[in-house]
Design an enzyme around this catalytic site. Structure first.
Site, PDB file in Angstrom:
ATOM      1  N   ARG A 103       0.874  -1.176   0.000  1.00  0.00           N
ATOM      2  CA  ARG A 103       0.000   0.000   0.000  1.00  0.00           C
ATOM      3  C   ARG A 103       0.903   1.214   0.000  1.00  0.00           C
ATOM      4  O   ARG A 103       1.722   1.400   0.900  1.00  0.00           O
ATOM      5  CB  ARG A 103      -0.902   0.010   1.239  1.00  0.00           C
ATOM      6  CG  ARG A 103      -1.529   1.370   1.505  1.00  0.00           C
ATOM      7  CD  ARG A 103      -2.588   1.350   2.559  1.00  0.00           C
ATOM      8  NE  ARG A 103      -3.775   0.668   2.092  1.00  0.00           N
ATOM      9  CZ  ARG A 103      -4.965   0.744   2.692  1.00  0.00           C
ATOM     10  NH1 ARG A 103      -5.115   1.471   3.783  1.00  0.00           N
ATOM     11  NH2 ARG A 103      -5.999   0.097   2.205  1.00  0.00           N
ATOM     12  N   HIS A 130      -7.659   0.826  -5.955  1.00  0.00           N
ATOM     13  CA  HIS A 130      -7.836  -0.006  -4.756  1.00  0.00           C
ATOM     14  C   HIS A 130      -8.551  -1.298  -5.189  1.00  0.00           C
ATOM     15  O   HIS A 130      -9.704  -1.526  -4.846  1.00  0.00           O
ATOM     16  CB  HIS A 130      -8.640   0.772  -3.709  1.00  0.00           C
ATOM     17  CG  HIS A 130      -8.566   0.194  -2.333  1.00  0.00           C
ATOM     18  ND1 HIS A 130      -7.767  -0.894  -2.011  1.00  0.00           N
ATOM     19  CD2 HIS A 130      -9.193   0.557  -1.165  1.00  0.00           C
ATOM     20  CE1 HIS A 130      -7.912  -1.161  -0.723  1.00  0.00           C
ATOM     21  NE2 HIS A 130      -8.765  -0.301  -0.201  1.00  0.00           N
ATOM     22  N   GLN A 133     -10.264  -3.980  -2.755  1.00  0.00           N
ATOM     23  CA  GLN A 133     -11.513  -3.509  -2.155  1.00  0.00           C
ATOM     24  C   GLN A 133     -12.688  -3.671  -3.118  1.00  0.00           C
ATOM     25  O   GLN A 133     -13.757  -4.134  -2.719  1.00  0.00           O
ATOM     26  CB  GLN A 133     -11.371  -2.035  -1.753  1.00  0.00           C
ATOM     27  CG  GLN A 133     -12.634  -1.468  -1.140  1.00  0.00           C
ATOM     28  CD  GLN A 133     -12.944  -2.064   0.218  1.00  0.00           C
ATOM     29  OE1 GLN A 133     -12.112  -2.026   1.117  1.00  0.00           O
ATOM     30  NE2 GLN A 133     -14.139  -2.630   0.390  1.00  0.00           N
ATOM     31  N   ASP A 220     -17.270   7.201  -0.865  1.00  0.00           N
ATOM     32  CA  ASP A 220     -15.999   7.113  -0.134  1.00  0.00           C
ATOM     33  C   ASP A 220     -15.727   8.502   0.448  1.00  0.00           C
ATOM     34  O   ASP A 220     -16.407   9.477   0.100  1.00  0.00           O
ATOM     35  CB  ASP A 220     -14.884   6.675  -1.119  1.00  0.00           C
ATOM     36  CG  ASP A 220     -13.558   6.346  -0.440  1.00  0.00           C
ATOM     37  OD1 ASP A 220     -13.499   6.269   0.798  1.00  0.00           O
ATOM     38  OD2 ASP A 220     -12.568   6.169  -1.181  1.00  0.00           O
ATOM     39  N   CYS A 260     -16.214   1.575   1.443  1.00  0.00           N
ATOM     40  CA  CYS A 260     -15.016   0.773   1.742  1.00  0.00           C
ATOM     41  C   CYS A 260     -14.532   0.947   3.172  1.00  0.00           C
ATOM     42  O   CYS A 260     -13.833   0.087   3.689  1.00  0.00           O
ATOM     43  CB  CYS A 260     -13.907   1.098   0.743  1.00  0.00           C
ATOM     44  SG  CYS A 260     -13.304   2.802   0.843  1.00  0.00           S
ATOM     45  N   ARG A 288     -13.280  -8.619   2.358  1.00  0.00           N
ATOM     46  CA  ARG A 288     -11.855  -8.381   2.072  1.00  0.00           C
ATOM     47  C   ARG A 288     -11.052  -9.635   2.390  1.00  0.00           C
ATOM     48  O   ARG A 288     -10.162 -10.031   1.649  1.00  0.00           O
ATOM     49  CB  ARG A 288     -11.314  -7.201   2.903  1.00  0.00           C
ATOM     50  CG  ARG A 288     -11.879  -5.836   2.550  1.00  0.00           C
ATOM     51  CD  ARG A 288     -11.418  -5.366   1.179  1.00  0.00           C
ATOM     52  NE  ARG A 288      -9.976  -5.307   1.054  1.00  0.00           N
ATOM     53  CZ  ARG A 288      -9.205  -4.306   1.474  1.00  0.00           C
ATOM     54  NH1 ARG A 288      -9.738  -3.238   2.020  1.00  0.00           N
ATOM     55  NH2 ARG A 288      -7.878  -4.343   1.298  1.00  0.00           N
TER      56      ARG A 288
HETATM   57  N1   CP Z   1     -11.033  -0.140   3.089  1.00  0.00           N
HETATM   58  C1   CP Z   1      -9.733  -0.183   3.447  1.00  0.00           C
HETATM   59  O1   CP Z   1      -8.828  -0.444   2.637  1.00  0.00           O
HETATM   60  O2   CP Z   1      -9.514   0.051   4.767  1.00  0.00           O
HETATM   61  P1   CP Z   1      -8.108   0.263   5.467  1.00  0.00           P
HETATM   62  O3   CP Z   1      -7.584   1.596   5.040  1.00  0.00           O
HETATM   63  O4   CP Z   1      -8.441   0.221   6.938  1.00  0.00           O
HETATM   64  O5   CP Z   1      -7.176  -0.848   5.069  1.00  0.00           O
HETATM   65  N1  NVA Z   2      -9.981   6.610  -1.017  1.00  0.00           N
HETATM   66  C1  NVA Z   2      -9.539   6.226   0.312  1.00  0.00           C
HETATM   67  C2  NVA Z   2      -9.746   4.763   0.521  1.00  0.00           C
HETATM   68  C3  NVA Z   2      -9.330   4.258   1.881  1.00  0.00           C
HETATM   69  C4  NVA Z   2      -9.490   2.782   2.036  1.00  0.00           C
HETATM   70  C5  NVA Z   2      -8.082   6.601   0.484  1.00  0.00           C
HETATM   71  O1  NVA Z   2      -7.309   6.402  -0.463  1.00  0.00           O
HETATM   72  O2  NVA Z   2      -7.714   7.090   1.542  1.00  0.00           O
END
Ligand code: CP
Ligand code: NVA
Length: 305
Positions: A103, A130, A133, A220, A260, A288
């Site tokens: 990530r 993502h 997700q 989101d 998400c 997930r």
């Molecule tokens: N939805 C998601 O990816 O959550 P986190 O940021 O907690 O991993």
């Molecule tokens: N769009 C959000 C998703 C978090 C899971 C971010 O990138 O922070």
């Protein structure tokens, strides 16, 4: 440590048939019918350059449940955080572990990591995408509404990593997708153009137009990780884009709400919607675990795709 491997960086890395295999495998993991431990003796390195609750816990638990071991690597602890090149990190980790989940911010970094790693790389979120997700979201749609085929999905809000992954999903699976985004917050133009060659994908300015008749309404946060300084400007720009009960009332009768998470109640969604009867966010979060286990069992554990 094989060089013959596949990565999962974006949803189009899988065909529609392969996605259906993954969904079925994930479902057999959810019900407990799947009892194998294809990651026995294997290790997953998890690189987190951004915060995480769901991704970290679901990958770590999922690896353990498949018989393997997961390593949590944060920038505070690894040399990547002090400027060691991503390609060197890729080559070194490939000598120790059997898969990498990452990530981070720039999607290019994940592509560079995958290029230089000789083991599978899984995208656990970038500024652009993502994909894990949205596969969990699609698994939720299958469980709740049956097939995604012929359904309409409404995306309300920022044209961000989640929106782009929904567009990629529409490209592979061909469902209808309507995204309501304020001017200046559109999703990735190239992904949009590609998806439109195979699916009905529209970008509109009025959330009501997107929500009308939708089977799935999803949103989101307005400021993603790394955009915290833009919070105030974004609150202004996204005025009128909150998913509330009046917006949900325009959707299909059996429509479900997805998010998400993490969510900001009172900003992109009201509490009565996210905590209400149409919300499936807890199943979505659980999924997930199941879909990522299916991804690891195939990319790392030798399950057929
Ligand atoms: N939805 C998601 O990816 O959550 P986190 O940021 O907690 O991993
Ligand atoms: N769009 C959000 C998703 C978090 C899971 C971010 O990138 O922070």
């Amino acid at each position: 440590m094989t060089t013959e491997h596949r990565d999962f960086l974006a949803i189009p890395d899988f065909s529609a048939d392969e996605l259906n295999v993954l969904f079925a495998l994930a479902e057999s993991m959810r019900t407990g019918a799947y009892r194998k431990t294809p990651l026995a003796g294997q290790t997953l390195a998890m690189i987190f350059m951004k915060a995480s609750t769901r991704t970290r816990v679901s990958f770590e638990v999922g690896t353990y449940q498949l018989g393997g071991h997961a390593l949590f690597l944060s920038p505070r602890d690894v040399q990547l955080g002090r400027g060691e090149p991503i390609s060197d990190t890729a080559k070194v980790l490939s000598r120790y572990v059997n898969g990498i989940m990452i990530r981070t911010f720039a999607h290019d970094d994940v592509e560079a990591l995958a290029r230089d790693a000789s083991i599978p790389v899984i995208n656990g979120l970038t500024d652009l995408l993502h994909p894990c997700q949205v596969l969990a979201d699609l698994l939720t749609v299958r469980q709740q509404l049956g097939s995604i085929a012929g359904k309409k999905v409404a995306w309300i809000g920022d044209g961000n990593n989640m929106a782009n992954s929904w567009i990629n999903a529409a490209f592979v699976l061909g469902f209808d997708l309507s995204l309501a985004c304020p001017v200046g917050y559109d999703p990735d133009a190239g992904m949009l153009e590609r998806a439109r060659t195979r699916a009905n994908v529209t970008v509109v300015r009025d959330p009501r137009e997107a929500a009308r008749g939708a089977d799935v309404v999803t949103t989101d946060v307005w400021a993603s990780m790394g955009q915290e300084a833009e919070q105030a400007a974004r609150e202004k720009a996204f005025h009128g884009f909150c998913v509330d009960s009046s917006l949900m009332s325009l959707a299909a009768k059996r429509a479900i709400f997805l998010h998400c998470l993490p969510a900001h109640r009172g900003e992109e969604v009201t509490a009565d919607v996210i905590d209400g009867p149409q919300s499936r966010v807890w199943d979505e979060a659980e999924n997930r675990l199941h879909i990522q286990k299916a991804i690891m069992a195939t990319l790392m554990g030798g399950e057929a795709l």
